[in-house]
Design a protein around this motif. Structure first.
Motif, short mmCIF file in Angstrom:
data_model
loop_
_atom_site.label_atom_id
_atom_site.label_comp_id
_atom_site.label_asym_id
_atom_site.label_seq_id
_atom_site.Cartn_x
_atom_site.Cartn_y
_atom_site.Cartn_z
N THR A 184 0.92 -1.32 0.21
CA THR A 184 0.03 -0.22 0.17
C THR A 184 1.19 1.61 -0.36
O THR A 184 -0.11 2.31 -0.03
CB THR A 184 -1.40 -0.19 1.01
OG1 THR A 184 -0.48 0.18 2.11
CG2 THR A 184 -1.94 -1.06 0.87
N SER A 185 1.95 1.27 0.08
CA SER A 185 2.66 2.61 0.10
C SER A 185 4.01 2.34 -0.72
O SER A 185 4.81 1.80 -1.11
CB SER A 185 3.48 2.73 1.16
OG SER A 185 4.52 1.78 1.79
N PHE A 186 5.22 3.32 -1.60
CA PHE A 186 6.29 3.84 -2.37
C PHE A 186 6.69 4.78 -1.64
O PHE A 186 5.82 6.17 -1.17
CB PHE A 186 5.74 3.62 -3.53
CG PHE A 186 6.95 4.02 -5.22
CD1 PHE A 186 7.68 3.33 -4.30
CD2 PHE A 186 6.83 4.91 -5.51
CE1 PHE A 186 8.75 3.19 -5.45
CE2 PHE A 186 7.80 5.48 -5.94
CZ PHE A 186 8.89 4.47 -5.85
N GLU A 187 8.36 4.50 -0.96
CA GLU A 187 8.81 5.48 -0.66
C GLU A 187 10.23 5.55 -1.14
O GLU A 187 10.75 4.50 -1.10
CB GLU A 187 8.90 5.42 1.28
CG GLU A 187 7.43 5.28 1.54
CD GLU A 187 7.06 5.11 2.78
OE1 GLU A 187 9.19 4.88 4.01
OE2 GLU A 187 6.87 4.87 3.80
N ASN A 209 18.50 14.14 1.45
CA ASN A 209 18.03 14.06 3.14
C ASN A 209 15.88 15.47 2.59
O ASN A 209 14.89 15.11 3.54
CB ASN A 209 18.37 15.38 3.74
CG ASN A 209 19.26 15.46 4.31
OD1 ASN A 209 19.54 13.82 4.54
ND2 ASN A 209 20.55 15.68 3.84
N ASN A 210 15.96 14.66 1.13
CA ASN A 210 14.82 14.54 0.31
C ASN A 210 13.83 13.26 0.45
O ASN A 210 14.67 12.39 0.56
CB ASN A 210 14.08 15.37 -1.02
CG ASN A 210 14.66 17.34 -0.12
OD1 ASN A 210 14.23 17.78 -1.95
ND2 ASN A 210 14.90 17.59 0.42
N PHE A 211 12.27 13.47 1.28
CA PHE A 211 12.06 11.60 1.01
C PHE A 211 10.91 11.97 -0.51
O PHE A 211 10.01 13.49 -0.28
CB PHE A 211 11.53 11.43 2.10
CG PHE A 211 10.71 11.98 2.89
CD1 PHE A 211 9.25 11.56 2.65
CD2 PHE A 211 11.13 12.86 3.73
CE1 PHE A 211 8.59 12.26 3.62
CE2 PHE A 211 9.96 13.26 4.41
CZ PHE A 211 9.12 13.06 4.23
N MET A 221 6.51 19.06 1.95
CA MET A 221 6.47 17.84 3.36
C MET A 221 7.01 16.73 3.37
O MET A 221 7.92 15.85 4.39
CB MET A 221 4.51 17.50 3.56
CG MET A 221 4.15 17.92 4.50
SD MET A 221 2.37 17.40 3.89
CE MET A 221 2.92 16.19 5.51
N GLN A 222 7.73 16.96 1.94
CA GLN A 222 8.60 16.30 2.03
C GLN A 222 10.31 16.27 2.41
O GLN A 222 11.33 16.02 1.26
CB GLN A 222 8.25 15.03 -0.13
CG GLN A 222 7.22 14.55 0.69
CD GLN A 222 7.59 14.19 -1.07
OE1 GLN A 222 7.87 14.29 -2.16
NE2 GLN A 222 5.88 13.27 -1.37
N LYS A 223 10.32 17.01 3.18
CA LYS A 223 11.75 17.05 3.87
C LYS A 223 12.60 16.41 4.52
O LYS A 223 11.48 16.61 6.29
CB LYS A 223 12.59 18.81 3.73
CG LYS A 223 11.56 18.75 2.19
CD LYS A 223 11.89 20.77 2.14
CE LYS A 223 11.84 21.17 0.34
NZ LYS A 223 12.29 22.38 0.85
#
Length: 309
Positions: A184-187, A209-211, A221-223
């Motif tokens: 259910t997720s991809f990171e 350091n970003n995601f 929010m992806q930091k």
């Protein structure tokens, strides 16, 4: 009845009718032909392959008598050949299977297991529990890996390096990053360099350091607040900061080979902050986890049932 059908079809495909008249009679009057007409007619114009037996045997003798440092494998020839189209299909199937076996390298891990893998170009991969990767032996032609699960990569400089998952694709040149693909997720987390993430047709560029998180698509929010050098699981630790309960139990599942059954009365937005070491016993992990969220659990075999206290 079935034996007669099989015999008729076999005779048709192997050209074993005594005459054209017999063949035409079969086509006009046989129920078997009308039932399987589309399939049978695919082979109507196929003829057996002719060959000169004396010439073939002479060539084989010549090859056998020729000096060689390698052992020659002689494959027997048969007078009857299957129809060309059938043979070609079987040959193609076998060839593809053998090619895949010979050309692909695969690594996989079990629950609670992780491994480090060195790639031909000196790149390194750490494979987390219940994960697998596959890549072609001809690595110099294409630096591409298929991943299911989670892996951390330290990529050597060179041509484009691609990680393909069922949910998204990650492309880099030389960098350090982590890819996590679950049901259910991809990171993706970038530790060094630049990473391009392709998800549902849209590309996102990540700096150090970003995601990227498929559940949190807001770029702002992806930091990451704190700079990291490697994912925590490399050090056999899982750390959670305000993490949804379903992501926490998913993480515990792959390390301890268990399944969670969460009672429907639990708050789906429940989040957890804490950590555990992979050397900890399952009972210890569950006790701390449940105590923090005011939950209780019941263990039956490999199933954990979570409920409110």
């Amino acid at each position: 009845m079935k034996n007669n059908k099989s015999k008729d079809i076999k005779n048709f495909l192997n050209f074993e009718f005594s005459s054209e008249e017999e063949k035409e009679t079969f086509k006009k009057s046989s129920k078997t032909y009308s039932e399987y007409k589309e399939i049978i007619e695919l082979f109507d114009n196929v003829k057996p392959l002719d060959y000169n037996e004396e010439v073939i045997l002479e060539q084989l003798d010549h090859a056998r008598l020729k000096p060689s440092t390698k052992k020659q494998q002689v494959i027997p020839l048969y007078k009857k050949w299957m129809p060309i189209s059938i043979s070609a299909t079987v040959l193609l199937f076998v060839s593809v299977a053998l090619f895949n076996i010979k050309s692909n390298l695969e690594h996989h891990t079990l629950a609670g297991e992780s491994v480090q893998i060195s790639l031909p170009d000196a790149s390194k991969v750490w494979l987390n529990a219940k994960s697998n990767i596959a890549y072609n032996k001809a690595w110099e032609k294409s630096r591409a890996i298929n991943l299911k699960g989670e892996a951390y990569f330290e990529v050597a400089k060179g041509e484009t390096f691609t990680v393909k998952t069922p949910q998204g694709i990650v492309t880099v040149l030389g960098t350090k990053f982590n890819v996590k693909q679950r049901d259910t997720s991809f990171e993706v987390y970038c530790y060094e360099g630049t990473v391009a993430v392709m998800y549902k047709g849209k590309e996102t560029i990540l700096k150090a350091n970003n995601f990227f998180n498929s559940k949190t698509l807001d770029i702002d929010m992806q930091k990451s607040i704190a700079a990291k050098t490697k994912p925590n699981w490399i050090e056999n630790v899982s750390i959670f900061e305000n993490t949804p309960i379903y992501d926490v139990v998913s993480d515990i599942s792959i390390q301890y080979d268990i399944e969670f059954d969460i009672n429907s009365n639990l708050n789906k937005d429940l989040k957890y902050t804490g950590s555990y070491h992979y050397d900890d016993t399952l009972e210890t992990v569950l006790s701390v986890f449940c105590e923090s969220l005011d939950l209780e659990y019941v263990k039956k075999g490999k199933s954990i049932y979570l409920n409110k206290k």
